[in-house]
Scaffold this motif. Structure first.
Motif, PDB file in Angstrom:
ATOM      1  N   ALA A  50       9.740  12.095   1.221  1.00  0.00           N
ATOM      2  CA  ALA A  50       8.958  11.672   0.055  1.00  0.00           C
ATOM      3  C   ALA A  50       7.537  12.192   0.178  1.00  0.00           C
ATOM      4  O   ALA A  50       7.048  12.503   1.267  1.00  0.00           O
ATOM      5  CB  ALA A  50       8.952  10.147  -0.047  1.00  0.00           C
ATOM      6  N   ASP A  51       6.881  12.293  -0.969  1.00  0.00           N
ATOM      7  CA  ASP A  51       5.482  12.708  -1.018  1.00  0.00           C
ATOM      8  C   ASP A  51       4.566  11.519  -1.302  1.00  0.00           C
ATOM      9  O   ASP A  51       3.461  11.442  -0.775  1.00  0.00           O
ATOM     10  CB  ASP A  51       5.276  13.755  -2.124  1.00  0.00           C
ATOM     11  CG  ASP A  51       6.156  14.974  -1.927  1.00  0.00           C
ATOM     12  OD1 ASP A  51       6.056  15.597  -0.854  1.00  0.00           O
ATOM     13  OD2 ASP A  51       6.944  15.294  -2.843  1.00  0.00           O
ATOM     14  N   ILE A  52       5.076  10.619  -2.136  1.00  0.00           N
ATOM     15  CA  ILE A  52       4.262   9.491  -2.591  1.00  0.00           C
ATOM     16  C   ILE A  52       5.098   8.218  -2.619  1.00  0.00           C
ATOM     17  O   ILE A  52       6.277   8.246  -2.980  1.00  0.00           O
ATOM     18  CB  ILE A  52       3.680   9.769  -3.997  1.00  0.00           C
ATOM     19  CG1 ILE A  52       2.601  10.849  -3.902  1.00  0.00           C
ATOM     20  CG2 ILE A  52       3.111   8.502  -4.636  1.00  0.00           C
ATOM     21  CD1 ILE A  52       1.998  11.235  -5.241  1.00  0.00           C
ATOM     22  N   ILE A  53       4.455   7.112  -2.257  1.00  0.00           N
ATOM     23  CA  ILE A  53       5.081   5.804  -2.414  1.00  0.00           C
ATOM     24  C   ILE A  53       4.233   5.011  -3.402  1.00  0.00           C
ATOM     25  O   ILE A  53       3.026   4.839  -3.205  1.00  0.00           O
ATOM     26  CB  ILE A  53       5.141   5.025  -1.084  1.00  0.00           C
ATOM     27  CG1 ILE A  53       5.927   5.810  -0.035  1.00  0.00           C
ATOM     28  CG2 ILE A  53       5.796   3.656  -1.302  1.00  0.00           C
ATOM     29  CD1 ILE A  53       5.923   5.163   1.330  1.00  0.00           C
ATOM     30  N   LEU A  79       1.959  11.159   3.947  1.00  0.00           N
ATOM     31  CA  LEU A  79       2.356  10.458   2.725  1.00  0.00           C
ATOM     32  C   LEU A  79       1.157   9.900   1.986  1.00  0.00           C
ATOM     33  O   LEU A  79       0.169   9.476   2.594  1.00  0.00           O
ATOM     34  CB  LEU A  79       3.318   9.318   3.049  1.00  0.00           C
ATOM     35  CG  LEU A  79       4.801   9.688   3.159  1.00  0.00           C
ATOM     36  CD1 LEU A  79       5.597   8.513   3.666  1.00  0.00           C
ATOM     37  CD2 LEU A  79       5.332  10.140   1.818  1.00  0.00           C
ATOM     38  N   LYS A  80       1.241   9.869   0.671  1.00  0.00           N
ATOM     39  CA  LYS A  80       0.203   9.267  -0.159  1.00  0.00           C
ATOM     40  C   LYS A  80       0.749   7.944  -0.694  1.00  0.00           C
ATOM     41  O   LYS A  80       1.873   7.898  -1.212  1.00  0.00           O
ATOM     42  CB  LYS A  80      -0.145  10.193  -1.332  1.00  0.00           C
ATOM     43  CG  LYS A  80      -0.499  11.624  -0.915  1.00  0.00           C
ATOM     44  CD  LYS A  80      -1.838  11.694  -0.261  1.00  0.00           C
ATOM     45  CE  LYS A  80      -2.147  13.110   0.226  1.00  0.00           C
ATOM     46  NZ  LYS A  80      -2.086  14.139  -0.815  1.00  0.00           N
ATOM     47  N   ILE A  81      -0.047   6.895  -0.560  1.00  0.00           N
ATOM     48  CA  ILE A  81       0.380   5.576  -1.037  1.00  0.00           C
ATOM     49  C   ILE A  81      -0.499   5.119  -2.181  1.00  0.00           C
ATOM     50  O   ILE A  81      -1.730   5.127  -2.095  1.00  0.00           O
ATOM     51  CB  ILE A  81       0.342   4.537   0.101  1.00  0.00           C
ATOM     52  CG1 ILE A  81       1.382   4.903   1.170  1.00  0.00           C
ATOM     53  CG2 ILE A  81       0.611   3.134  -0.433  1.00  0.00           C
ATOM     54  CD1 ILE A  81       1.400   3.990   2.369  1.00  0.00           C
ATOM     55  N   ILE A  82       0.158   4.734  -3.272  1.00  0.00           N
ATOM     56  CA  ILE A  82      -0.526   4.175  -4.434  1.00  0.00           C
ATOM     57  C   ILE A  82      -0.087   2.727  -4.582  1.00  0.00           C
ATOM     58  O   ILE A  82       1.114   2.453  -4.695  1.00  0.00           O
ATOM     59  CB  ILE A  82      -0.167   4.943  -5.728  1.00  0.00           C
ATOM     60  CG1 ILE A  82      -0.589   6.412  -5.613  1.00  0.00           C
ATOM     61  CG2 ILE A  82      -0.820   4.290  -6.947  1.00  0.00           C
ATOM     62  CD1 ILE A  82      -0.066   7.287  -6.748  1.00  0.00           C
ATOM     63  N   PHE A  83      -1.021   1.820  -4.535  1.00  0.00           N
ATOM     64  CA  PHE A  83      -0.676   0.412  -4.728  1.00  0.00           C
ATOM     65  C   PHE A  83      -0.658   0.101  -6.215  1.00  0.00           C
ATOM     66  O   PHE A  83      -1.593   0.420  -6.953  1.00  0.00           O
ATOM     67  CB  PHE A  83      -1.669  -0.501  -4.011  1.00  0.00           C
ATOM     68  CG  PHE A  83      -1.427  -0.603  -2.537  1.00  0.00           C
ATOM     69  CD1 PHE A  83      -0.237  -1.112  -2.050  1.00  0.00           C
ATOM     70  CD2 PHE A  83      -2.387  -0.184  -1.630  1.00  0.00           C
ATOM     71  CE1 PHE A  83       0.005  -1.203  -0.680  1.00  0.00           C
ATOM     72  CE2 PHE A  83      -2.166  -0.276  -0.266  1.00  0.00           C
ATOM     73  CZ  PHE A  83      -0.971  -0.779   0.206  1.00  0.00           C
ATOM     74  N   LEU A  84       0.416  -0.522  -6.633  1.00  0.00           N
ATOM     75  CA  LEU A  84       0.589  -0.938  -8.017  1.00  0.00           C
ATOM     76  C   LEU A  84       0.693  -2.456  -7.990  1.00  0.00           C
ATOM     77  O   LEU A  84       1.633  -3.011  -7.448  1.00  0.00           O
ATOM     78  CB  LEU A  84       1.866  -0.321  -8.577  1.00  0.00           C
ATOM     79  CG  LEU A  84       2.048  -0.260 -10.094  1.00  0.00           C
ATOM     80  CD1 LEU A  84       0.924   0.510 -10.752  1.00  0.00           C
ATOM     81  CD2 LEU A  84       3.380   0.377 -10.427  1.00  0.00           C
ATOM     82  N   THR A  85      -0.302  -3.148  -8.560  1.00  0.00           N
ATOM     83  CA  THR A  85      -0.374  -4.592  -8.345  1.00  0.00           C
ATOM     84  C   THR A  85      -1.050  -5.308  -9.506  1.00  0.00           C
ATOM     85  O   THR A  85      -1.581  -4.680 -10.419  1.00  0.00           O
ATOM     86  CB  THR A  85      -1.162  -4.861  -7.042  1.00  0.00           C
ATOM     87  OG1 THR A  85      -1.229  -6.253  -6.797  1.00  0.00           O
ATOM     88  CG2 THR A  85      -2.572  -4.298  -7.142  1.00  0.00           C
ATOM     89  N   VAL A  86      -1.013  -6.637  -9.442  1.00  0.00           N
ATOM     90  CA  VAL A  86      -1.705  -7.456 -10.443  1.00  0.00           C
ATOM     91  C   VAL A  86      -2.986  -8.043  -9.863  1.00  0.00           C
ATOM     92  O   VAL A  86      -3.743  -8.692 -10.559  1.00  0.00           O
ATOM     93  CB  VAL A  86      -0.802  -8.618 -10.940  1.00  0.00           C
ATOM     94  CG1 VAL A  86       0.414  -8.079 -11.663  1.00  0.00           C
ATOM     95  CG2 VAL A  86      -0.390  -9.513  -9.776  1.00  0.00           C
ATOM     96  N   HIS A  87      -3.225  -7.806  -8.568  1.00  0.00           N
ATOM     97  CA  HIS A  87      -4.357  -8.432  -7.894  1.00  0.00           C
ATOM     98  C   HIS A  87      -5.634  -7.606  -8.038  1.00  0.00           C
ATOM     99  O   HIS A  87      -5.634  -6.408  -7.781  1.00  0.00           O
ATOM    100  CB  HIS A  87      -4.047  -8.621  -6.405  1.00  0.00           C
ATOM    101  CG  HIS A  87      -2.861  -9.505  -6.173  1.00  0.00           C
ATOM    102  ND1 HIS A  87      -2.932 -10.862  -6.281  1.00  0.00           N
ATOM    103  CD2 HIS A  87      -1.578  -9.214  -5.842  1.00  0.00           C
ATOM    104  CE1 HIS A  87      -1.731 -11.386  -6.028  1.00  0.00           C
ATOM    105  NE2 HIS A  87      -0.901 -10.400  -5.761  1.00  0.00           N
ATOM    106  N   GLU A  88      -6.718  -8.285  -8.418  1.00  0.00           N
ATOM    107  CA  GLU A  88      -8.006  -7.622  -8.561  1.00  0.00           C
ATOM    108  C   GLU A  88      -9.084  -8.224  -7.669  1.00  0.00           C
ATOM    109  O   GLU A  88     -10.232  -7.796  -7.715  1.00  0.00           O
ATOM    110  CB  GLU A  88      -8.492  -7.701 -10.013  1.00  0.00           C
ATOM    111  CG  GLU A  88      -7.632  -6.983 -11.019  1.00  0.00           C
ATOM    112  CD  GLU A  88      -8.233  -7.034 -12.411  1.00  0.00           C
ATOM    113  OE1 GLU A  88      -9.281  -6.401 -12.629  1.00  0.00           O
ATOM    114  OE2 GLU A  88      -7.668  -7.726 -13.278  1.00  0.00           O
TER     115      GLU A  88
END
Length: 230
Positions: A50-53, A79-88
């Motif tokens: 994988a390239d991105i999570i 690897l590049k990690i992108i967090f996808l979340t509802v927390h701010e």
């Protein structure tokens, strides 16, 4: 040119399917795996390149994504990690970026923003979005202020007399003037005069301001060591 290989990690089936469909519509992207937990992410990485999570922060346990990101980047630093979340909240944002993640996108963001984040991250373009950049700038400013205060307080402590250090240590134990006077077997007026000298050195008006500052800077225990304690 081969498509960007992506793993989507989200514990809610409906959201995971939504993000997979969103990404799958792009010709230059390919979802190579889906996970509902950090453990599954690690298993997928043993089976697929994988390239991105794209990963949620909270899955089968609190901050599962953050813990997983730390483990992933130790074994797969490319690897590049992108967090996808509802927390701010500030703490979650800081913890997320401290893992080495390249982006932090809210689940409520427009679909094109998520896709743009994937392309930018794959190309090595790291752009912290405005809603998070100010949090990070404020945190750096706070750290810098603390470092300056820490240096100043340490210098003052190193220049204090043994008597002043002892009184400072007793104040940190929340002892009153009368108690300190009895402990040191001197008049209260003497203790008050010595405390006033301490306050002038720290440029404070009340002893509680000094003790609180030392506690906030986490150097209150330093006084015991300066006095020759263990």
């Amino acid at each position: 040119m081969r498509p960007i290989r992506i793993i989507v990690a989200e514990d809610l089936d409906v959201l995971r399917n939504h993000f997979c469909q969103l990404i799958g519509r792009e010709e230059d992207m390919n979802v190579v795996g889906q996970a509902a937990s950090g453990k599954q992410v690690l298993q997928l990485l043993q089976e697929h390149e994988a390239d991105i999570i794209v990963m949620d922060i909270e899955m089968d346990m609190k901050h599962d994504g953050i813990i997983t990101a730390q483990k992933v980047l130790l074994s797969y630093p490319h690897l590049k990690i992108i967090f996808l979340t509802v927390h701010e909240d500030d703490e979650t944002v800081f913890n997320a970026f401290e893992t080495g993640a390249v982006d932090y996108v809210l689940k409520t963001s427009p679909p094109e923003e998520i896709i743009r984040s994937i392309r930018s991250s794959y190309d090595g373009i790291v752009q912290i979005r405005p809603e998070f950049s100010y949090k990070i700038k404020n945190e750096f400013s706070r750290i810098r202020r603390n470092e300056e205060s820490l240096l100043k307080a340490t210098i003052i402590l190193s220049q204090m007399t043994p008597t002043e250090l002892e009184i400072m240590e007793l104040l940190l134990k929340d002892m009153k003037v009368a108690e300190i006077a009895r402990f040191r077997q001197v008049e209260q007026s003497t203790i008050k005069s010595q405390i006033n000298l301490i306050l002038k050195k720290f440029n404070k008006k009340r002893s509680k301001e000094v003790t609180q500052m030392l506690r906030d800077l986490n150097i209150h225990q330093l006084i015991h060591k300066v006095r020759g304690g263990g």
